[in-house]
Design a protein around this motif. Structure first.
Motif, PDB file in Angstrom:
ATOM      1  N   PHE A   4      -1.502  23.126  40.920  1.00 36.17           N
ATOM      2  CA  PHE A   4      -2.517  22.134  40.603  1.00 36.17           C
ATOM      3  C   PHE A   4      -1.791  20.913  40.081  1.00 36.17           C
ATOM      4  O   PHE A   4      -0.687  21.011  39.547  1.00 36.17           O
ATOM      5  N   ARG A   5      -2.383  19.779  40.211  1.00 33.70           N
ATOM      6  CA  ARG A   5      -1.737  18.535  39.792  1.00 33.70           C
ATOM      7  C   ARG A   5      -1.357  18.563  38.315  1.00 33.70           C
ATOM      8  O   ARG A   5      -1.987  19.227  37.510  1.00 33.70           O
ATOM      9  N   ASN A   6      -0.346  17.809  37.971  1.00 40.58           N
ATOM     10  CA  ASN A   6       0.053  17.652  36.572  1.00 40.58           C
ATOM     11  C   ASN A   6      -0.922  16.723  35.863  1.00 40.58           C
ATOM     12  O   ASN A   6      -1.581  15.896  36.496  1.00 40.58           O
ATOM     13  N   HIS A   7      -0.989  16.842  34.568  1.00 37.82           N
ATOM     14  CA  HIS A   7      -1.845  15.973  33.755  1.00 37.82           C
ATOM     15  C   HIS A   7      -1.018  15.453  32.589  1.00 37.82           C
ATOM     16  O   HIS A   7      -0.345  16.229  31.908  1.00 37.82           O
ATOM     17  N   GLU A   8      -1.050  14.152  32.390  1.00 36.83           N
ATOM     18  CA  GLU A   8      -0.351  13.569  31.255  1.00 36.83           C
ATOM     19  C   GLU A   8      -1.375  13.245  30.180  1.00 36.83           C
ATOM     20  O   GLU A   8      -2.453  12.734  30.473  1.00 36.83           O
ATOM     21  N   HIS A   9      -1.019  13.572  28.944  1.00 37.78           N
ATOM     22  CA  HIS A   9      -1.946  13.413  27.821  1.00 37.78           C
ATOM     23  C   HIS A   9      -1.240  12.704  26.675  1.00 37.78           C
ATOM     24  O   HIS A   9      -0.101  13.049  26.333  1.00 37.78           O
ATOM     25  N   ASP A  10      -1.915  11.722  26.109  1.00 40.95           N
ATOM     26  CA  ASP A  10      -1.393  11.045  24.931  1.00 40.95           C
ATOM     27  C   ASP A  10      -1.998  11.712  23.705  1.00 40.95           C
ATOM     28  O   ASP A  10      -3.191  11.581  23.447  1.00 40.95           O
ATOM     29  N   ALA A  11      -1.181  12.464  22.982  1.00 38.27           N
ATOM     30  CA  ALA A  11      -1.633  13.190  21.795  1.00 38.27           C
ATOM     31  C   ALA A  11      -1.265  12.379  20.562  1.00 38.27           C
ATOM     32  O   ALA A  11      -0.299  12.677  19.867  1.00 38.27           O
ATOM     33  N   ARG A  12      -2.039  11.321  20.350  1.00 41.75           N
ATOM     34  CA  ARG A  12      -1.803  10.444  19.194  1.00 41.75           C
ATOM     35  C   ARG A  12      -0.351   9.968  19.140  1.00 41.75           C
ATOM     36  O   ARG A  12       0.363  10.178  18.163  1.00 41.75           O
ATOM     37  N   GLY A  13       0.057   9.349  20.242  1.00 41.46           N
ATOM     38  CA  GLY A  13       1.400   8.801  20.316  1.00 41.46           C
ATOM     39  C   GLY A  13       2.455   9.747  20.848  1.00 41.46           C
ATOM     40  O   GLY A  13       3.583   9.350  21.093  1.00 41.46           O
ATOM     41  N   VAL A 109      -1.448  26.814  20.961  1.00 39.61           N
ATOM     42  CA  VAL A 109      -0.740  25.556  20.752  1.00 39.61           C
ATOM     43  C   VAL A 109       0.069  25.733  19.477  1.00 39.61           C
ATOM     44  O   VAL A 109      -0.442  26.239  18.467  1.00 39.61           O
ATOM     45  N   ALA A 110       1.340  25.343  19.518  1.00 39.67           N
ATOM     46  CA  ALA A 110       2.201  25.453  18.340  1.00 39.67           C
ATOM     47  C   ALA A 110       1.534  24.764  17.155  1.00 39.67           C
ATOM     48  O   ALA A 110       0.970  23.675  17.281  1.00 39.67           O
ATOM     49  N   ALA A 111       1.596  25.401  15.988  1.00 37.78           N
ATOM     50  CA  ALA A 111       0.903  24.911  14.792  1.00 37.78           C
ATOM     51  C   ALA A 111       1.250  23.462  14.472  1.00 37.78           C
ATOM     52  O   ALA A 111       0.380  22.683  14.072  1.00 37.78           O
ATOM     53  N   ALA A 112       2.495  23.072  14.659  1.00 41.30           N
ATOM     54  CA  ALA A 112       2.920  21.704  14.334  1.00 41.30           C
ATOM     55  C   ALA A 112       2.236  20.654  15.198  1.00 41.30           C
ATOM     56  O   ALA A 112       2.224  19.471  14.848  1.00 41.30           O
ATOM     57  N   TYR A 113       1.636  21.075  16.325  1.00 46.71           N
ATOM     58  CA  TYR A 113       1.024  20.124  17.252  1.00 46.71           C
ATOM     59  C   TYR A 113      -0.489  20.308  17.361  1.00 46.71           C
ATOM     60  O   TYR A 113      -1.127  19.667  18.190  1.00 46.71           O
ATOM     61  N   GLN A 114      -1.062  21.149  16.533  1.00 47.88           N
ATOM     62  CA  GLN A 114      -2.510  21.332  16.560  1.00 47.88           C
ATOM     63  C   GLN A 114      -3.201  20.129  15.936  1.00 47.88           C
ATOM     64  O   GLN A 114      -2.615  19.402  15.136  1.00 47.88           O
ATOM     65  N   GLY A 115      -4.454  19.907  16.333  1.00 45.94           N
ATOM     66  CA  GLY A 115      -5.227  18.798  15.801  1.00 45.94           C
ATOM     67  C   GLY A 115      -4.950  17.465  16.472  1.00 45.94           C
ATOM     68  O   GLY A 115      -5.386  16.425  15.992  1.00 45.94           O
ATOM     69  N   ARG A 116      -4.247  17.491  17.601  1.00 45.52           N
ATOM     70  CA  ARG A 116      -3.909  16.254  18.321  1.00 45.52           C
ATOM     71  C   ARG A 116      -4.608  16.172  19.676  1.00 45.52           C
ATOM     72  O   ARG A 116      -4.292  15.299  20.471  1.00 45.52           O
ATOM     73  N   GLY A 117      -5.500  17.097  19.958  1.00 52.09           N
ATOM     74  CA  GLY A 117      -6.215  17.073  21.225  1.00 52.09           C
ATOM     75  C   GLY A 117      -5.505  17.770  22.364  1.00 52.09           C
ATOM     76  O   GLY A 117      -5.964  17.727  23.509  1.00 52.09           O
ATOM     77  N   ILE A 118      -4.386  18.433  22.069  1.00 54.46           N
ATOM     78  CA  ILE A 118      -3.633  19.100  23.134  1.00 54.46           C
ATOM     79  C   ILE A 118      -4.403  20.300  23.675  1.00 54.46           C
ATOM     80  O   ILE A 118      -4.498  20.495  24.886  1.00 54.46           O
ATOM     81  N   GLY A 119      -4.965  21.123  22.778  1.00 54.64           N
ATOM     82  CA  GLY A 119      -5.760  22.264  23.226  1.00 54.64           C
ATOM     83  C   GLY A 119      -6.946  21.822  24.057  1.00 54.64           C
ATOM     84  O   GLY A 119      -7.241  22.393  25.111  1.00 54.64           O
ATOM     85  N   ARG A 120      -7.630  20.782  23.609  1.00 49.62           N
ATOM     86  CA  ARG A 120      -8.777  20.241  24.361  1.00 49.62           C
ATOM     87  C   ARG A 120      -8.337  19.797  25.759  1.00 49.62           C
ATOM     88  O   ARG A 120      -8.991  20.090  26.758  1.00 49.62           O
ATOM     89  N   ALA A 121      -7.201  19.090  25.840  1.00 52.98           N
ATOM     90  CA  ALA A 121      -6.703  18.617  27.134  1.00 52.98           C
ATOM     91  C   ALA A 121      -6.332  19.785  28.036  1.00 52.98           C
ATOM     92  O   ALA A 121      -6.591  19.754  29.251  1.00 52.98           O
ATOM     93  N   MET A 122      -5.737  20.840  27.461  1.00 54.26           N
ATOM     94  CA  MET A 122      -5.374  22.008  28.263  1.00 54.26           C
ATOM     95  C   MET A 122      -6.621  22.711  28.795  1.00 54.26           C
ATOM     96  O   MET A 122      -6.658  23.133  29.956  1.00 54.26           O
ATOM     97  N   ILE A 123      -7.633  22.841  27.947  1.00 55.99           N
ATOM     98  CA  ILE A 123      -8.877  23.483  28.391  1.00 55.99           C
ATOM     99  C   ILE A 123      -9.535  22.649  29.477  1.00 55.99           C
ATOM    100  O   ILE A 123     -10.006  23.188  30.491  1.00 55.99           O
ATOM    101  N   GLN A 124      -9.564  21.332  29.306  1.00 49.86           N
ATOM    102  CA  GLN A 124     -10.168  20.474  30.327  1.00 49.86           C
ATOM    103  C   GLN A 124      -9.419  20.587  31.646  1.00 49.86           C
ATOM    104  O   GLN A 124     -10.024  20.603  32.714  1.00 49.86           O
ATOM    105  N   HIS A 125      -8.093  20.695  31.581  1.00 53.36           N
ATOM    106  CA  HIS A 125      -7.287  20.870  32.794  1.00 53.36           C
ATOM    107  C   HIS A 125      -7.665  22.182  33.490  1.00 53.36           C
ATOM    108  O   HIS A 125      -7.818  22.219  34.714  1.00 53.36           O
ATOM    109  N   LEU A 126      -7.835  23.230  32.695  1.00 53.88           N
ATOM    110  CA  LEU A 126      -8.267  24.512  33.256  1.00 53.88           C
ATOM    111  C   LEU A 126      -9.655  24.395  33.879  1.00 53.88           C
ATOM    112  O   LEU A 126      -9.902  24.911  34.973  1.00 53.88           O
ATOM    113  N   LEU A 127     -10.570  23.723  33.198  1.00 57.75           N
ATOM    114  CA  LEU A 127     -11.928  23.574  33.732  1.00 57.75           C
ATOM    115  C   LEU A 127     -11.929  22.761  35.025  1.00 57.75           C
ATOM    116  O   LEU A 127     -12.690  23.071  35.951  1.00 57.75           O
ATOM    117  N   ASP A 128     -11.075  21.741  35.109  1.00 58.57           N
ATOM    118  CA  ASP A 128     -10.949  20.977  36.358  1.00 58.57           C
ATOM    119  C   ASP A 128     -10.502  21.888  37.493  1.00 58.57           C
ATOM    120  O   ASP A 128     -11.018  21.819  38.611  1.00 58.57           O
TER     121      ASP A 128
END
Length: 193
Positions: A4-13, A109-128
């Motif tokens: 499936f295509r790659n997705h680039e996500h900006d997780a707060r910089g 998602v690694a604890a140090a990177y939680q709360g940046r929308g990464i999990g949401r972006a991964m779920i949306q990628h799965l839903l797509d």
């Protein structure tokens, strides 16, 4: 089907690439699994239940790549010029014709990177991916009842609670936890089309 295509996500910089795992991710998948079991109080799998060898992870990657009713995506960042795997989401059905319209995913998602929308972006990628899949109609997940933060995210995305499995998880003597089952229909029922 798994490619499936790659997705680039900006997780707060922070630039995050979400893509299907490839062979070079095997060591990172092992490291992420170890980190997730150590960090996550709501993580289902214990460390000794994970695939802990490069060969085993390569086989796992191959199965996801070639599987018709399963897929995995990883979240990758670059640290000092090196790729670092910081998240994984995997989905599969029961592998039976009468149940292949519905499957479950697990995410970390690694604890140090939680709360940046990464999990949401991964779920949306799965839903797509699921929306484009010819068979998948329902995406489901299970979540510790106490994990209200994750449940809030899932509800924001559109998942609804379908039910509970009482005392599904046993984390120690007399320590039981309910499993909240949540679903999202990605295609209407055929009778509704």
């Amino acid at each position: 089907m798994a490619l499936f295509r790659n997705h680039e996500h900006d997780a707060r910089g922070l630039h995050v690439l979400i893509r299907c795992p490839v062979d070079r991710d095997a060591a990172g998948m092992i490291a992420h699994a170890k980190r997730s079991t150590e960090e996550g109080e709501h993580y289902l799998i214990e460390w000794d239940e994970h695939v802990q060898t490069i060969e085993g992870q390569l086989e796992r990657i191959r199965r996801y790549r070639e599987g018709e009713y399963q897929v995995a995506f990883v979240a990758i960042i670059e640290v000092d010029g090196e790729e670092q795997l910081i998240g994984e989401i995997s989905f599969r059905t029961l592998g039976r014709r009468r149940a292949n319209h519905r499957g479950m995913f697990g995410i970390s998602v690694a604890a140090a990177y939680q709360g940046r929308g990464i999990g949401r972006a991964m779920i949306q990628h799965l839903l797509d991916w699921a929306c484009k899949h010819p068979t998948i109609e329902i995406v489901a997940l299970g979540c510790y009842a106490e994990n209200t933060r994750a449940q809030k995210l899932y509800r924001e995305i559109g998942f609804v609670e379908e039910g509970r499995a009482v005392d599904m998880f046993k984390t120690g003597p007399g320590e039981y936890h309910d499993d909240v089952i949540m679903t999202l229909r990605v295609k209407p029922r055929e009778v509704d089309r």
